[in-house]
Design an enzyme around this catalytic site. Sequence first.
Site, PDB file in Angstrom:
ATOM      1  N   ASP A  46       0.848  -1.196   0.000  1.00  0.00           N
ATOM      2  CA  ASP A  46       0.000   0.000   0.000  1.00  0.00           C
ATOM      3  C   ASP A  46       0.882   1.244   0.000  1.00  0.00           C
ATOM      4  O   ASP A  46       1.589   1.510   0.975  1.00  0.00           O
ATOM      5  CB  ASP A  46      -0.892   0.003   1.254  1.00  0.00           C
ATOM      6  N   TYR A  51       3.402   9.580  -0.341  1.00  0.00           N
ATOM      7  CA  TYR A  51       4.482   8.934   0.418  1.00  0.00           C
ATOM      8  C   TYR A  51       5.854   9.106  -0.256  1.00  0.00           C
ATOM      9  O   TYR A  51       6.874   8.789   0.343  1.00  0.00           O
ATOM     10  CB  TYR A  51       4.198   7.438   0.630  1.00  0.00           C
ATOM     11  N   LYS A  76      -2.618   6.043  -4.571  1.00  0.00           N
ATOM     12  CA  LYS A  76      -3.726   6.970  -4.293  1.00  0.00           C
ATOM     13  C   LYS A  76      -3.475   8.327  -4.940  1.00  0.00           C
ATOM     14  O   LYS A  76      -2.318   8.760  -5.026  1.00  0.00           O
ATOM     15  CB  LYS A  76      -3.867   7.174  -2.768  1.00  0.00           C
ATOM     16  N   HIS A 109      -7.484   9.720  -2.042  1.00  0.00           N
ATOM     17  CA  HIS A 109      -6.857   9.657  -0.716  1.00  0.00           C
ATOM     18  C   HIS A 109      -7.732  10.272   0.390  1.00  0.00           C
ATOM     19  O   HIS A 109      -7.840   9.716   1.488  1.00  0.00           O
ATOM     20  CB  HIS A 109      -5.495  10.361  -0.789  1.00  0.00           C
ATOM     21  N   LEU A 191      -2.444  -0.614  13.931  1.00  0.00           N
ATOM     22  CA  LEU A 191      -1.916  -0.736  15.295  1.00  0.00           C
ATOM     23  C   LEU A 191      -1.991   0.611  16.017  1.00  0.00           C
ATOM     24  O   LEU A 191      -1.396   0.784  17.082  1.00  0.00           O
ATOM     25  CB  LEU A 191      -0.458  -1.213  15.255  1.00  0.00           C
ATOM     26  N   LYS A 231       2.731  -1.165   8.856  1.00  0.00           N
ATOM     27  CA  LYS A 231       4.056  -0.696   8.420  1.00  0.00           C
ATOM     28  C   LYS A 231       5.075  -1.078   9.487  1.00  0.00           C
ATOM     29  O   LYS A 231       4.835  -0.893  10.688  1.00  0.00           O
ATOM     30  CB  LYS A 231       4.019   0.823   8.242  1.00  0.00           C
ATOM     31  N   SER A 232       6.205  -1.609   9.066  1.00  0.00           N
ATOM     32  CA  SER A 232       7.318  -1.795   9.998  1.00  0.00           C
ATOM     33  C   SER A 232       8.629  -1.783   9.234  1.00  0.00           C
ATOM     34  O   SER A 232       8.700  -2.290   8.115  1.00  0.00           O
ATOM     35  CB  SER A 232       7.182  -3.108  10.771  1.00  0.00           C
ATOM     36  N   ARG A 237       9.486  -7.720  13.171  1.00  0.00           N
ATOM     37  CA  ARG A 237       8.062  -7.344  13.181  1.00  0.00           C
ATOM     38  C   ARG A 237       7.411  -7.602  11.827  1.00  0.00           C
ATOM     39  O   ARG A 237       6.245  -7.986  11.756  1.00  0.00           O
ATOM     40  CB  ARG A 237       7.924  -5.869  13.559  1.00  0.00           C
ATOM     41  N   ASN A 241       4.130  -9.865  11.918  1.00  0.00           N
ATOM     42  CA  ASN A 241       2.852  -9.273  11.502  1.00  0.00           C
ATOM     43  C   ASN A 241       2.107 -10.113  10.462  1.00  0.00           C
ATOM     44  O   ASN A 241       0.884 -10.022  10.351  1.00  0.00           O
ATOM     45  CB  ASN A 241       3.072  -7.857  10.963  1.00  0.00           C
TER      46      ASN A 241
HETATM   47  N1  LIG Z   1      -5.190   6.385   3.605  1.00  0.00           N
HETATM   48  C1  LIG Z   1      -4.641   7.093   4.552  1.00  0.00           C
HETATM   49  O1  LIG Z   1      -4.988   8.266   4.773  1.00  0.00           O
HETATM   50  C2  LIG Z   1      -3.569   6.473   5.398  1.00  0.00           C
HETATM   51  C3  LIG Z   1      -3.106   7.150   6.542  1.00  0.00           C
HETATM   52  C4  LIG Z   1      -2.118   6.530   7.312  1.00  0.00           C
HETATM   53  C5  LIG Z   1      -1.639   5.267   6.955  1.00  0.00           C
HETATM   54  N2  LIG Z   1      -2.099   4.644   5.815  1.00  0.00           N
HETATM   55  C6  LIG Z   1      -1.589   3.309   5.401  1.00  0.00           C
HETATM   56  O2  LIG Z   1      -1.621   2.409   6.510  1.00  0.00           O
HETATM   57  C7  LIG Z   1      -0.323   1.863   6.708  1.00  0.00           C
HETATM   58  C8  LIG Z   1      -0.103   1.491   8.159  1.00  0.00           C
HETATM   59  O3  LIG Z   1      -0.360   2.601   9.015  1.00  0.00           O
HETATM   60  P1  LIG Z   1       0.775   3.356   9.860  1.00  0.00           P
HETATM   61  O4  LIG Z   1       2.072   3.166   9.209  1.00  0.00           O
HETATM   62  O5  LIG Z   1       0.278   4.752  10.065  1.00  0.00           O
HETATM   63  O6  LIG Z   1       0.697   2.688  11.291  1.00  0.00           O
HETATM   64  P2  LIG Z   1       0.706   1.209  11.911  1.00  0.00           P
HETATM   65  O7  LIG Z   1       0.953   0.176  10.879  1.00  0.00           O
HETATM   66  O8  LIG Z   1      -0.506   1.120  12.777  1.00  0.00           O
HETATM   67  O9  LIG Z   1       1.951   1.307  12.907  1.00  0.00           O
HETATM   68  C9  LIG Z   1       3.264   1.436  12.461  1.00  0.00           C
HETATM   69  C10 LIG Z   1       4.150   1.626  13.696  1.00  0.00           C
HETATM   70  O10 LIG Z   1       4.016   0.483  14.556  1.00  0.00           O
HETATM   71  C11 LIG Z   1       5.288  -0.148  14.719  1.00  0.00           C
HETATM   72  N3  LIG Z   1       5.021  -1.600  14.605  1.00  0.00           N
HETATM   73  C12 LIG Z   1       4.716  -2.299  13.490  1.00  0.00           C
HETATM   74  N4  LIG Z   1       4.516  -3.599  13.792  1.00  0.00           N
HETATM   75  C13 LIG Z   1       4.703  -3.728  15.115  1.00  0.00           C
HETATM   76  C14 LIG Z   1       4.642  -4.819  16.015  1.00  0.00           C
HETATM   77  N5  LIG Z   1       4.351  -6.063  15.595  1.00  0.00           N
HETATM   78  N6  LIG Z   1       4.915  -4.588  17.333  1.00  0.00           N
HETATM   79  C15 LIG Z   1       5.195  -3.340  17.776  1.00  0.00           C
HETATM   80  N7  LIG Z   1       5.250  -2.260  16.963  1.00  0.00           N
HETATM   81  C16 LIG Z   1       5.021  -2.454  15.643  1.00  0.00           C
HETATM   82  C17 LIG Z   1       6.200   0.380  13.619  1.00  0.00           C
HETATM   83  O11 LIG Z   1       7.523   0.504  14.099  1.00  0.00           O
HETATM   84  P3  LIG Z   1       8.846   0.042  13.269  1.00  0.00           P
HETATM   85  O12 LIG Z   1       8.690   0.522  11.853  1.00  0.00           O
HETATM   86  O13 LIG Z   1       9.934   0.778  14.029  1.00  0.00           O
HETATM   87  O14 LIG Z   1       8.946  -1.434  13.397  1.00  0.00           O
HETATM   88  C18 LIG Z   1       5.614   1.770  13.360  1.00  0.00           C
HETATM   89  O15 LIG Z   1       6.153   2.705  14.270  1.00  0.00           O
HETATM   90  C19 LIG Z   1       0.606   2.978   6.189  1.00  0.00           C
HETATM   91  O16 LIG Z   1       1.920   2.555   5.988  1.00  0.00           O
HETATM   92  C20 LIG Z   1      -0.127   3.362   4.934  1.00  0.00           C
HETATM   93  O17 LIG Z   1       0.106   2.403   3.922  1.00  0.00           O
HETATM   94  C21 LIG Z   1      -3.054   5.229   5.045  1.00  0.00           C
END
Ligand SMILES: NC(=O)c1ccc[n+]([C@@H]2O[C@H](COP(=O)([O-])OP(=O)(O)OC[C@H]3O[C@@H](n4cnc5c(N)ncnc54)[C@H](OP(=O)(O)O)[C@@H]3O)[C@@H](O)[C@H]2O)c1
Length: 274
Positions: A46, A51, A76, A109, A191, A231-232, A237, A241
């Site tokens: 994604d 980005y 997007k 988006h 998360l 995202k990680s 992780r 995941n």
């Molecule tokens: N459409 C939209 O408006 C929108 C907005 C935001 C996000 N998104 C999409 O959603 C995706 C995911 O959301 P996000 O990146 O905001 O947040 P997320 O996936 O909820 O959280 C990512 C964070 O959690 C940590 N993490 C990941 N797996 C973990 C685990 N198993 N244990 C502990 N910590 C963990 C990561 O750290 P490390 O990297 O240090 O491991 C990072 O700091 C984005 O990458 C993007 O593709 C879309």
Amino acid sequence: MTAVPTIELNNGVTIPQLGFGVFLVPPGETEAAVATALATGYRHIDTAKLYENEDEVGTAIAKSGVPRDEVFVTTKVWNSDQGYDATLAAFDKSLERLGFDYVDLYLIHWPLPKVDRYVETWRALEKISGDGRARAIGVSNFQIAHLQRLIDETGTVPAVNQVELHPHLTQAPLREFHARHGIVTEAWSPLAQGAVLDDPVITEIASAHNRTAGQIVLRWHVELGNVVFPKSLTPSRIEENIDIFDFELSGEEMDRIDALDRGERTGPDPDAFG
Ligand SMILES: NC(=O)c1ccc[n+]([C@@H]2O[C@H](COP(=O)([O-])OP(=O)(O)OC[C@H]3O[C@@H](n4cnc5c(N)ncnc54)[C@H](OP(=O)(O)O)[C@@H]3O)[C@@H](O)[C@H]2O)c1
């Protein structure tokens, strides 16, 4: 590791229920992160124009040896490119950066209700889909009123709505609307960017299953029917995941996680943003 299940979208295209998100992956680090994800077994990425890493996503896939048609890629259209002609031009540029001749899923988006261009932007996505350059089209951050207007004015139901969704923001009414209209729910920040992982309810359930807190939250999403792409940048992780398809949560455990809802966003309110 058990295979990632797929979900059928409203046009028959299938999407892997779990993928890899690359928001806030710094430039220069995305290619390696996506390469690790692909080597670990992820087949869904994604990204977004915002980005600034579509080029690295495309390069990682091209170099991986995994055939293009085995990886589901979403991108997007960004807010500044809304409008019919601007969206068509933005899509061409996204394809160019990715190095692809089609994407699997193209999304608006944000709805930007104050700008009020999402209907004409959607017409551009319909054209892209009609031309076979996006296998499916959908939206992101749309509220019920925005979805209803798109459906009423265009007759096309988005394949997905990608929204902020995690145990602190369970989005029950929106998920119910999606279910009624055959729209797949995609959960961004599944998360809550880590904010839900030290909740005692989550850690207690994690201990009971001998799993990590992250795995419990992702499993909760999957059992709700959500598509997720955590995202990680941490290889361990990235592995844990995706390793969530060989255990189940009980009904009581699902209810306890549902009850953590506080209506709390980490990101902007879609009605106000833009
Ligand atoms: N459409 C939209 O408006 C929108 C907005 C935001 C996000 N998104 C999409 O959603 C995706 C995911 O959301 P996000 O990146 O905001 O947040 P997320 O996936 O909820 O959280 C990512 C964070 O959690 C940590 N993490 C990941 N797996 C973990 C685990 N198993 N244990 C502990 N910590 C963990 C990561 O750290 P490390 O990297 O240090 O491991 C990072 O700091 C984005 O990458 C993007 O593709 C879309």
